[in-house]
Write an enzyme that holds these catalytic residues in place. Structure first.
Site, mmCIF file in Angstrom:
data_model
loop_
_atom_site.group_PDB
_atom_site.id
_atom_site.type_symbol
_atom_site.label_atom_id
_atom_site.label_comp_id
_atom_site.label_asym_id
_atom_site.label_seq_id
_atom_site.Cartn_x
_atom_site.Cartn_y
_atom_site.Cartn_z
ATOM 1 N N TYR A 53 0.815 -1.222 0.000
ATOM 2 C CA TYR A 53 0.000 0.000 0.000
ATOM 3 C C TYR A 53 0.848 1.272 0.000
ATOM 4 O O TYR A 53 0.337 2.357 -0.283
ATOM 5 C CB TYR A 53 -0.939 0.033 1.205
ATOM 6 C CG TYR A 53 -1.836 -1.168 1.358
ATOM 7 C CD1 TYR A 53 -1.987 -2.111 0.339
ATOM 8 C CD2 TYR A 53 -2.543 -1.375 2.541
ATOM 9 C CE1 TYR A 53 -2.811 -3.219 0.504
ATOM 10 C CE2 TYR A 53 -3.377 -2.471 2.705
ATOM 11 C CZ TYR A 53 -3.497 -3.390 1.688
ATOM 12 O OH TYR A 53 -4.305 -4.487 1.863
ATOM 13 N N LYS A 78 1.621 -6.409 6.156
ATOM 14 C CA LYS A 78 1.778 -7.660 5.418
ATOM 15 C C LYS A 78 3.064 -7.643 4.589
ATOM 16 O O LYS A 78 3.468 -6.584 4.109
ATOM 17 C CB LYS A 78 0.589 -7.870 4.461
ATOM 18 C CG LYS A 78 -0.778 -7.636 5.086
ATOM 19 C CD LYS A 78 -1.891 -7.689 4.063
ATOM 20 C CE LYS A 78 -3.189 -7.156 4.642
ATOM 21 N NZ LYS A 78 -3.233 -5.684 4.703
#
Length: 277
Positions: A53, A78
């Site tokens: 992201y 993540k």
């Protein structure tokens, strides 16, 4: 469940909020910082980000600036596919921790089951967990064959499996498997990336005096699934938290279940990055 800060107890005893803010596609800088601050101000205590992201720095800044004690917040990130593998994952984790400026990450996930790599990637997560750098570990986008393969080789069972889950994609086999194994299912894209123009959801929204989004998020909760809707708008963030003053009937839950048609708005875990089990 009585409020936005209610939690579910993961199988290792860590408590994870039922509702969090997802920040996928929220640009780094002021926009992601404001979204996180709006969410924390509205009572959210869980924020979900990822290396992919490219907004971990902004998330970390907002967490520090929120005024809420660090141990009251639950931060997930993540490891991305290109960083998978044992040593690569350990380095990627340190990079995430540096960007977030957090000593401990609450939940660290393997973002996708990359063929030939996700087992050693998960072994790195096990080390991070044993060393106390993460409070819980898990996976994302793992289907039943991936989980079966992982469970056959892992020392520590994943605490969470974050997957695409919404009324058009209910994945009943995966739901059952995770429940049997004590792995908490978590929904990404719970609002179908805005595809809420479904007559049943409109009807239920009118019936309960709620928005279609609130109907879907409440359905998640009543199915025992953690949910992380994404928004950058203060009013929508607040609306998505207002889920605890009504309850769907069993019949209405079943009607929403029946909307399932196996439709994905995101990638297919069996084909993305050659993710065979």
């Amino acid at each position: 469940m009585t409020g936005i800060q209610d939690t579910v107890r993961l199988h290792n005893g860590v408590h994870m909020p039922w509702v969090g803010l997802g920040v996928w596609q929220t640009p780094e800088g002021k926009q992601v910082e404001q979204a996180v601050l709006h969410a924390i101000g509205a009572g959210y205590r869980s924020i979900d980000t990822a290396t992919l992201y490219e907004n971990e720095e902004g998330v970390g800044r907002a967490v520090r600036e929120s005024g809420v004690k660090r141990d009251e917040l639950f931060v997930t990130t993540k490891v991305w596919n290109a960083d998978q593998g044992y040593e690569n994952t350990l380095r990627a984790f340190e990079d995430s921790r540096r960007r977030l400026k957090l000593d401990v990450i609450d939940l660290y996930l393997v973002h996708w089951p990359v063929a030939g790599k996700y087992i050693e990637t998960y072994r790195a997560l096990e080390k991070l967990y044993k060393d106390g750098y993460v409070r819980a570990i898990g996976v994302s986008n793992f289907m039943v064959p991936h989980l079966e393969n992982l469970l056959a080789q892992a020392e520590i069972k994943p605490m969470v499996n974050q997957v695409e889950f919404h009324p058009r994609l209910t994945q009943p086999e995966l739901q059952s498997f995770c429940k049997e194994q004590g792995i908490q299912l978590e929904a990404w894209s719970p609002l179908m990336q805005g595809h809420l123009d479904i007559p049943l959801l409109q009807e239920l929204a009118a019936k309960y005096g709620k928005s279609p989004a609130q109907i879907v998020l409440r359905w998640d909760l009543q199915k025992g699934i953690v949910t992380i809707p994404k928004s950058v708008r203060k009013e929508r963030i607040e609306e998505n938290a207002n889920l605890f003053d009504f309850e769907l009937s069993d019949a209405d839950v079943a009607e929403i279940d029946a909307l399932n048609e196996g439709k994905r708005f995101g990638r297919d875990p069996f084909t993305f990055w050659s993710t065979s089990a």
